[in-house]
Motif scaffolding. Structure first.
Motif, PDB file in Angstrom:
ATOM      1  N   GLY A  68       0.845  -1.289  -0.039  1.00 22.66           N
ATOM      2  CA  GLY A  68      -0.114   0.000   0.091  1.00 22.66           C
ATOM      3  C   GLY A  68       0.843   1.118   0.078  1.00 22.66           C
ATOM      4  O   GLY A  68       0.410   2.473  -0.750  1.00 22.66           O
ATOM      5  N   GLY A  72       0.897   1.434  -3.634  1.00 18.22           N
ATOM      6  CA  GLY A  72      -0.437   2.017  -3.603  1.00 18.22           C
ATOM      7  C   GLY A  72      -0.267   3.752  -3.714  1.00 18.22           C
ATOM      8  O   GLY A  72      -1.136   4.569  -4.342  1.00 18.22           O
ATOM      9  N   SER A 143      -5.844 -10.223   0.364  1.00 22.97           N
ATOM     10  CA  SER A 143      -4.501  -9.457   0.491  1.00 22.97           C
ATOM     11  C   SER A 143      -3.470 -10.421   0.127  1.00 22.97           C
ATOM     12  O   SER A 143      -2.478  -9.672  -0.261  1.00 22.97           O
ATOM     13  N   SER A 146      -3.417 -10.319  -3.484  1.00 25.94           N
ATOM     14  CA  SER A 146      -3.016  -8.844  -4.008  1.00 25.94           C
ATOM     15  C   SER A 146      -1.418  -8.741  -3.889  1.00 25.94           C
ATOM     16  O   SER A 146      -0.800  -8.196  -4.606  1.00 25.94           O
ATOM     17  N   THR A 246      -7.327   3.813  -1.585  1.00 27.15           N
ATOM     18  CA  THR A 246      -6.144   3.672  -1.754  1.00 27.15           C
ATOM     19  C   THR A 246      -5.183   3.762  -0.251  1.00 27.15           C
ATOM     20  O   THR A 246      -4.387   2.965   0.155  1.00 27.15           O
ATOM     21  N   PHE A 249      -6.270   0.993   1.648  1.00 25.58           N
ATOM     22  CA  PHE A 249      -5.632  -0.273   1.865  1.00 25.58           C
ATOM     23  C   PHE A 249      -4.152  -0.064   2.442  1.00 25.58           C
ATOM     24  O   PHE A 249      -3.510  -1.039   2.837  1.00 25.58           O
ATOM     25  N   TRP A 401      -4.772  -5.755  -9.650  1.00 22.46           N
ATOM     26  CA  TRP A 401      -4.135  -5.423  -8.557  1.00 22.46           C
ATOM     27  C   TRP A 401      -5.173  -4.261  -7.968  1.00 22.46           C
ATOM     28  O   TRP A 401      -5.348  -4.176  -6.623  1.00 22.46           O
ATOM     29  N   GLN A 405      -7.088  -4.258  -4.527  1.00 24.93           N
ATOM     30  CA  GLN A 405      -6.753  -2.788  -3.676  1.00 24.93           C
ATOM     31  C   GLN A 405      -8.049  -2.454  -3.067  1.00 24.93           C
ATOM     32  O   GLN A 405      -8.284  -2.110  -2.173  1.00 24.93           O
TER      33      GLN A 405
END
Length: 578
Positions: A68, A72, A143, A146, A246, A249, A401, A405
């Motif tokens: 993240g 991210g 997760s 991810s 985001t 996340f 992704w 997310q």
């Protein structure tokens, strides 16, 4: 005096905490709900309290500082701009900090397996707890998928062919580590988290140098990336709202430090230390790094975030110094952070699934553990969902992704909302039953009046507004589903459990014995009768309260001796850092 580090055999029976050493008083009535005790042959085994303070603190950091932050933030910058990113990460950071304090109160008082899922069941609603636990388990499992997908994105920096093979190797490695012992997991997380922290500290210094002119072009950057066309706010309100998911996340994982409470030594002393110290460090890392990323990387940077790839802003800043080796080094560190985040997600998901089985909300065989205290079937069940990551070869790593997310970000927000709901009912029950704040092993005075309502209202607002860009200016069905699919799924699960088990006394949380069933029914309000909420007047606040063990006292004495010795300054520094 034996060292607490050597005590790996202290068992923790499941979330009923039925060991006499861990319970302040026995059940008062055979009619009161109680989870089954493991058989004498340990066919279902037990978790072990084997995680030290330094490991638990690093687990919380490692679970949060991962893909993240490293990847991210690139997506946040591309879609919202530097100002949106800084503001949203600050807002979400404060919300999570307050949430962590609320969780710390309950986790210190009742350090049981299942963490906030168990608290939502016990203090708010068994049906809601059922839906929440399955949702959060899915969150951890997704997760992991991810993180394995993110590993493929990181490998794109080196143009690696068939990156899914690396994902498969990492999957085998993570399952293998988590199959050994909780201490193996904790030790790996400790060192990987240490590497992340060292890297971020180095990044802060390099980011400052790059900004003032130590870069390939020998040019002072200052705040010019905030003034380019479209900045500092990109995409208007939709871009701003999108950054919330985001950011959620990125901050997700902090709340799962409560899951480690069931396997933490001396939780009465260690959990408050973790709650007070860890998040300030995380907040410091996030705000500084997000500010430097926004200053040094333009939101228009090529391949910052698209359907097929994503470039880490960290790698961009390191490469800006003028060395390709620096960029490759940073990318390698990001890959280790992906492994760490996946390791954390697999551990947390396994314990949540184990807690579901303990609460009779999942198949009983998931309670089985190895002699080392590893719930192996729950581990394999969680790891199996990561097969999602291999779908990236069909729809693109970046696109998959992005969807994952969104799912994880919203699930994190639901977890924070649930902590607020559980804390609200827990605090109400504490007051209504006449217990003093001095009886609490840890409590945050400055959040007592407004903390839970603030978390509940703020998180609901975040959940509702963050999907704005999937509705306007053009409706995107796939993005809309990735934002909101979990809400109706949870509602269906809640209604299904309430309809089939809501009136079954065997599935209700432990309650204080009352003179008659009529009195119990008469004390229930409308919410308790129709929405399956727990009665705050009768919920048992003493069951599962932790009592210190001899090993806990030994650890406290050892710490005191260290702080009185000749090199006490060195021990103070060690305890401050570790």
């Amino acid at each position: 005096m034996s060292s607490p580090e050597s005590d790996e055999s202290t068992p923790l029976l499941r979330s009923d905490m039925s060991s006499p050493a861990l319970v302040s008083q026995p059940d008062a009535s055979p009619a009161v709900f109680s989870l089954p005790v493991p058989p004498a042959d340990l066919k279902y085994g037990a978790l072990h309290r084997a995680l030290s303070t330094r490991q638990v603190q690093m687990i919380a950091i490692a679970g949060t500082i991962g893909t993240g932050l490293f990847l991210g933030t690139g997506r946040s910058l591309a879609q919202g701009g530097p100002a949106s990113m800084l503001i949203c990460y600050s807002i979400v950071g404060f919300v999570v900090y307050v949430t962590l304090l609320l969780l710390g109160e309950m986790a210190t008082q009742y350090p049981v397996a299942g963490s906030f899922n168990a608290y939502a069941t016990r203090f708010f609603s068994p049906s809601y707890g059922f839906a929440l636990s399955w949702n959060y388990w899915f969150n951890d499992a997704v997760s992991l998928a991810s993180d394995l997908t993110a590993a493929q994105l990181v490998l794109d920096y080196w143009n690696v062919s068939h990156p899914w093979i690396i994902s498969l190797v990492l999957w085998v490695f993570l399952v293998g580590v988590n199959s050994i012992h909780v201490r193996a997991y904790g030790e790996i997380e400790y060192w990987l988290a240490s590497l992340k922290i060292a890297t971020i500290v180095v990044f802060v210094f390099i980011g400052i140098l790059v900004n003032v002119g130590v870069n390939r072009e020998h040019r002072y950057i200052g705040g010019e990336n905030w003034r380019i066309a479209g900045a500092p706010f990109v995409g208007g309100f939709g871009g701003f709202a999108h950054v919330f998911v985001t950011a959620s996340f990125a901050y997700g994982g902090t709340e799962s430090l409560g899951i480690t409470a069931g396997e933490t030594r001396n939780p009465t002393k260690n959990m408050p230390k973790v709650v007070k110290a860890v998040f300030w460090r995380i907040l410091l890392f996030y705000i500084l790094t997000v500010l430097l990323i926004g200053l040094n990387v333009p939101y228009t940077y090529p391949n910052l975030s698209n359907k097929t790839t994503a470039t880490s802003p960290f790698t961009i800043v390191f490469a800006a110094v003028g060395s390709n080796v620096a960029g490759s080094f940073m990318n390698a560190v990001i890959l280790t952070s992906v492994v760490s985040a996946g390791n954390h997600a697999l551990f947390a998901g396994t314990r949540v699934l184990y807690g579901l089985a303990c609460a009779s909300q999942a198949p009983e065989f998931l309670m089985r553990t190895t002699p080392a205290g590893v719930p192996l079937f729950a581990l394999f069940g969680t790891a199996s969902i990561s097969a999602l990551c291999f779908g990236s070869s069909f729809i693109g790593n970046g696109q998959l992704w992005s969807w994952l997310q969104n799912l994880v970000g919203v699930s994190n927000q639901i977890a924070w909302l649930s902590i607020g709901l559980a804390s609200w009912r827990f605090r109400k029950a504490w007051r209504r039953q006449g217990r003093s704040l001095s009886e609490m092993k840890f409590h945050s005075k400055w959040t007592w009046g407004w903390g839970p309502p603030f978390v509940i209202i703020t998180v609901i607002a975040l959940i509702l507004i963050q999907g704005w860009d999937s509705l306007f200016p053009v409706f995107s069905p796939v993005d809309f589903v990735s934002y909101y699919i979990e809400l109706p799924v949870m509602l269906v699960m809640y209604i299904a459990w309430a309809a089939t088990h809501g009136r079954d006394e065997k599935t209700q949380p432990t309650a204080l014995p009352l003179p008659s069933s009529e009195l119990s029914a008469g004390k229930k309000g409308v919410l308790s009768r129709w929405l399956d909420t727990v009665d705050t007047d009768t919920v048992d606040l003493r069951k599962d309260e932790y009592e210190e063990l001899s090993t806990d006292l030994e650890e406290d004495l050892e710490r005191e001796e260290h702080l009185k010795g000749r090199v006490r300054w060195a021990w103070k520094l060690y305890y401050l850092i570790a």
